[in-house]
Design an enzyme around this catalytic site. Structure first.
Site, PDB file in Angstrom:
ATOM      1  N   ASN A  86       0.870  -1.181   0.000  1.00  0.00           N
ATOM      2  CA  ASN A  86       0.000   0.000   0.000  1.00  0.00           C
ATOM      3  C   ASN A  86       0.904   1.228   0.000  1.00  0.00           C
ATOM      4  O   ASN A  86       1.525   1.541   1.012  1.00  0.00           O
ATOM      5  CB  ASN A  86      -0.880  -0.032   1.266  1.00  0.00           C
ATOM      6  CG  ASN A  86      -1.701   1.240   1.435  1.00  0.00           C
ATOM      7  OD1 ASN A  86      -1.762   2.074   0.536  1.00  0.00           O
ATOM      8  ND2 ASN A  86      -2.329   1.376   2.588  1.00  0.00           N
ATOM      9  N   TRP A  87       0.975   1.885  -1.147  1.00  0.00           N
ATOM     10  CA  TRP A  87       1.892   3.028  -1.270  1.00  0.00           C
ATOM     11  C   TRP A  87       1.352   4.281  -0.573  1.00  0.00           C
ATOM     12  O   TRP A  87       2.052   5.255  -0.445  1.00  0.00           O
ATOM     13  CB  TRP A  87       2.137   3.325  -2.751  1.00  0.00           C
ATOM     14  CG  TRP A  87       3.130   2.397  -3.388  1.00  0.00           C
ATOM     15  CD1 TRP A  87       3.514   1.160  -2.945  1.00  0.00           C
ATOM     16  CD2 TRP A  87       3.881   2.638  -4.587  1.00  0.00           C
ATOM     17  NE1 TRP A  87       4.453   0.627  -3.788  1.00  0.00           N
ATOM     18  CE2 TRP A  87       4.703   1.504  -4.808  1.00  0.00           C
ATOM     19  CE3 TRP A  87       3.939   3.687  -5.512  1.00  0.00           C
ATOM     20  CZ2 TRP A  87       5.562   1.403  -5.903  1.00  0.00           C
ATOM     21  CZ3 TRP A  87       4.798   3.592  -6.601  1.00  0.00           C
ATOM     22  CH2 TRP A  87       5.596   2.462  -6.788  1.00  0.00           C
ATOM     23  N   LYS A  88       0.080   4.255  -0.175  1.00  0.00           N
ATOM     24  CA  LYS A  88      -0.547   5.429   0.452  1.00  0.00           C
ATOM     25  C   LYS A  88      -0.345   6.653  -0.464  1.00  0.00           C
ATOM     26  O   LYS A  88      -0.335   6.487  -1.680  1.00  0.00           O
ATOM     27  CB  LYS A  88       0.006   5.624   1.860  1.00  0.00           C
ATOM     28  CG  LYS A  88      -0.075   4.325   2.682  1.00  0.00           C
ATOM     29  CD  LYS A  88       0.197   4.508   4.136  1.00  0.00           C
ATOM     30  CE  LYS A  88       0.056   3.160   4.853  1.00  0.00           C
ATOM     31  NZ  LYS A  88       0.198   3.263   6.291  1.00  0.00           N
ATOM     32  N   SER A 143       4.045  -2.104  10.213  1.00  0.00           N
ATOM     33  CA  SER A 143       5.506  -2.211  10.388  1.00  0.00           C
ATOM     34  C   SER A 143       6.065  -3.567   9.967  1.00  0.00           C
ATOM     35  O   SER A 143       6.991  -4.086  10.600  1.00  0.00           O
ATOM     36  CB  SER A 143       5.898  -1.873  11.834  1.00  0.00           C
ATOM     37  OG  SER A 143       5.568  -0.518  12.125  1.00  0.00           O
ATOM     38  N   GLY A 169       3.110  -1.121   4.165  1.00  0.00           N
ATOM     39  CA  GLY A 169       3.118   0.296   3.823  1.00  0.00           C
ATOM     40  C   GLY A 169       4.509   0.743   3.416  1.00  0.00           C
ATOM     41  O   GLY A 169       4.960   0.495   2.302  1.00  0.00           O
ATOM     42  N   GLY A 170       5.224   1.381   4.343  1.00  0.00           N
ATOM     43  CA  GLY A 170       6.528   1.989   4.047  1.00  0.00           C
ATOM     44  C   GLY A 170       7.496   1.072   3.310  1.00  0.00           C
ATOM     45  O   GLY A 170       8.173   1.504   2.361  1.00  0.00           O
ATOM     46  N   GLU A 212      -6.461   4.804   8.152  1.00  0.00           N
ATOM     47  CA  GLU A 212      -6.223   6.210   7.797  1.00  0.00           C
ATOM     48  C   GLU A 212      -7.458   6.820   7.140  1.00  0.00           C
ATOM     49  O   GLU A 212      -7.737   8.012   7.303  1.00  0.00           O
ATOM     50  CB  GLU A 212      -4.973   6.311   6.905  1.00  0.00           C
ATOM     51  CG  GLU A 212      -3.705   6.058   7.726  1.00  0.00           C
ATOM     52  CD  GLU A 212      -2.544   5.470   6.951  1.00  0.00           C
ATOM     53  OE1 GLU A 212      -2.556   5.468   5.715  1.00  0.00           O
ATOM     54  OE2 GLU A 212      -1.609   4.972   7.626  1.00  0.00           O
TER      55      GLU A 212
END
Ligand code: 13P
Length: 256
Positions: free
Chosen positions: A15-17, A218, A239-240, A105
């Site tokens: 998920n690149w957000k 994480s 994510g990150g 989010e």
């Protein structure tokens, strides 16, 4: 789809957000090349959910590879006067195969409720795509010992009656673990995933055993293997660490 008694095929989803310019496409090429170099087909499904602006170009680039493209959110209507929104039909037309709904989010920034998430999940199915439905407790809820209650309630209210293992993936993402470097203990992850599995089987029968349950929050190459070794963890929502091909491939490797 796998049947009773067998483990569902793992899914690693990035998920690149709100990250990703056109230059980021190089990372996606590197992911696809990295998987091809391993001589697939790997025993894992791989999905990348970039910002909506990149879906179409990525879908073109990834055609015929092991990597699919998804979206991060959608409106529940198929079309209409909803400025700034995109529908599952529009995202499908752009090449998305899956859509994340109910990410914490979105719940926090846009006031999305469980019933809105359910409408979105139904809309994703209407367009013939897979819904990745996110649930997870806040730090306060965890400290108050409410984790299982919160997650079970979110699951009951966010999933529609039409949920199947073919059209839905559940992602457990503790809000306090997202982007913080913190993760629950392996026992805590096991407890929550087992409660989710129990709910899915109670409500959807034997097919509930085949619904994939991802862990998110994480996830890194360093912890991916131990997370994947837990019963009822059928992949990761990343994510990150999905923004860099080397990290993302390191996580995919742990699940392969
Ligand atoms: P991080 O992997 O950056 O913690 O984000 C998890 C997440 O929210 C994925 O949807």
């Amino acid at each position: 789809m796998t049947g009773e008694g067998t483990r569902p095929r793992p899914l690693v989803a990035g998920n690149w957000k709100m990250n990703g310019l056109r230059t980021g496409i190089a990372e996606v090429r590197a992911v696809s090349a990295g998987l091809a170099a391993q001589g697939g087909p790997a025993a894992v499904d791989v999905l990348i959910c970039p910002p909506a602006t990149l879906i179409m170009v990525m879908a073109e680039i990834l055609k015929g590879t092991q990597v699919s493209v998804g979206a991060q959110d959608c409106h529940w209507a198929p079309s209409g006067a909803h400025t700034g929104d995109v529908s599952p039909e529009i995202l499908a037309d752009a090449g998305a195969t899956a859509i994340i709904v109910g990410h914490s989010e979105r719940r926090a920034d846009h006031g999305e409720t469980d019933s809105m998430v359910r409408l979105k999940q139904e809309a994703v199915h209407r367009a013939g795509l897979t819904a990745i439905v996110c649930i997870g407790e806040t730090k306060g809820q965890r400290l108050a010992g409410q984790t299982i209650d919160v997650v079970v309630r979110q699951l009951q209210s966010s999933l529609s009656a039409g949920t199947t293992s073919a059209n839905t993936v559940v992602a457990y993402e503790p809000v306090w673990a997202i982007g913080t470097g913190l993760t629950p203990t392996l026992d805590d992850v096991a407890d929550v995933h087992s409660a989710i599995r129990g709910q899915l089987v109670d409500r959807f029968g034997p097919d509930g055993r085949s619904v994939r349950i991802l862990y998110g929050g994480s996830v890194k190459p360093q912890n991916a293997k131990e997370l994947m070794s837990i019963d009822n963890v059928n992949g990761a929502l990343v994510g990150g660490a999905s923004l860099k091909a080397a990290d993302f491939l390191g996580i995919v490797d742990a699940y392969a």
